[in-house]
Design an enzyme around this catalytic site. Sequence first.
Site, PDB file in Angstrom:
ATOM      1  CB  THR A  15      -0.926   0.000   1.231  1.00 47.63           C
ATOM      2  OG1 THR A  15      -1.768  -1.155   1.172  1.00 47.63           O
ATOM      3  CG2 THR A  15      -1.792   1.238   1.248  1.00 47.63           C
ATOM      4  CE  LYS A 107       2.863   0.758  13.226  1.00 43.24           C
ATOM      5  NZ  LYS A 107       2.812   0.609  11.764  1.00 43.24           N
ATOM      6  N   GLY A 189     -12.104  -1.737   5.879  1.00 43.16           N
ATOM      7  CA  GLY A 189     -10.670  -1.755   5.615  1.00 43.16           C
ATOM      8  C   GLY A 189      -9.820  -0.975   6.596  1.00 43.16           C
ATOM      9  CE  LYS A 207       1.522   4.285  14.401  1.00 38.77           C
ATOM     10  NZ  LYS A 207       0.112   4.397  13.976  1.00 38.77           N
TER      11      LYS A 207
END
Length: 431
Positions: A15, A107, A189, A207
Amino acid sequence: MNKNVIKAALLGFGTVGTGVYKVLKNQEKEMSAKIGCKVEIKKILVRNIEKAAAKIEDASLLTSQWDEIINDPEIEIVIELMGGINPAKEYILSTLKAGKHVVSANKDLIAVHGHELLDAAHESKVDFLFEAAVAGGIPIIRPLKQCLAGNHMTEVMGIVNGTTNFILTKMTQEGMEFKDALALATELGYAEADPTADIEGLDAGRKVAILASVAFNSRVVFNDVYTEGIAKITSKDIHYAKEMGRDIKLLGVARNEADGIEAYVCPMLIPSSHPLATVNDSYNAVFVHGDAVEDAMFFGRGAGELPTASAVVGDVFDIVRNILAGCCGRIGCTCYKNIPVKKMEDTHNRYFLRLKVEDRCGVLAEMTAIFAKYQVSVAQIIQKDTKVEGCAEVVVITEKVREGDFRTAIEELRNRDSVRKISTIIRVYGK
């Protein structure tokens, strides 16, 4: 340095990788004027060339061989978008040691091994940038390292996971229960087939580790961050919070206190007047407090193909400018302090507690006596009208208390015959 084209490679074409390719194509006409030369993707590393070929007009760019990238002297920038720890770590380290620059959105890797990667970049005098690793398209790493560098930061907190924020928004606005909101998030999604990393707070925890490290100039890794998810939150909790003028959000919080850094992720009640209370659906927001800037908030899309690609390409452009100016490696690891990270039991918070107790005189007095024994001060206590099978529902909000003392008080409450069930415990943000 005079260059017309700087060549780069993509690791991964999912993506975000597809988004980066699109954004670079969209910037092609203005790129030279904007940054001084063009950026050209020379190779894209993929597992399945046939599958990836359907997403690109020039399939000759695709390769499944890492050697074609690491051994190509023309490729100066490697953009790692594979995710996960291995082989991403191995690829990034070998890239940096080869004198190539790296942009990453990883991350998972940075929250654990960021220090090692930044050290490798420093040794090779190259850039390792990772703006997209936190909050997608929202600029926050670069502002903390550069624009806000004149501050002593004392807090960085916010909503850094779009999936959980979407779920809590549906529960708040439409009265859905958690499982129904999760099903909707999956259908649309927003949630992965296995949503564990999101709903258990693990994604946000990674994060927070990165944000705390950058904001406080001291290394915080993922294992330092306490994480708690939203699966136990009910529509009733949200309703009661609203009655008290508060909303429930999954917050990532990092504070630089006098006795150490606090770093955790958990659902929290925040005042409905707080700017974060209005951040809904899949949006993210990061709220920072510094001694000079005071309060600032960064808001936007925290994930998605093009928002995340926006951050990646911004890092690529920054590196290109550094290459052309001959000043690579200007800003590397900024963790020059060694501040201890506190255990969760040593943090201080307020608490929202919902429980069912025997419906008889003296029960509330017993509860408050137990709280007083462990220095838990009660700010508000409400007995709800709901009465089922001889039980009354009670809602308590405490003043700030050391978490370890609060947990001990809760264990004693659980062992009392008068307490039938402790339904919910949620931390409360603020004073």
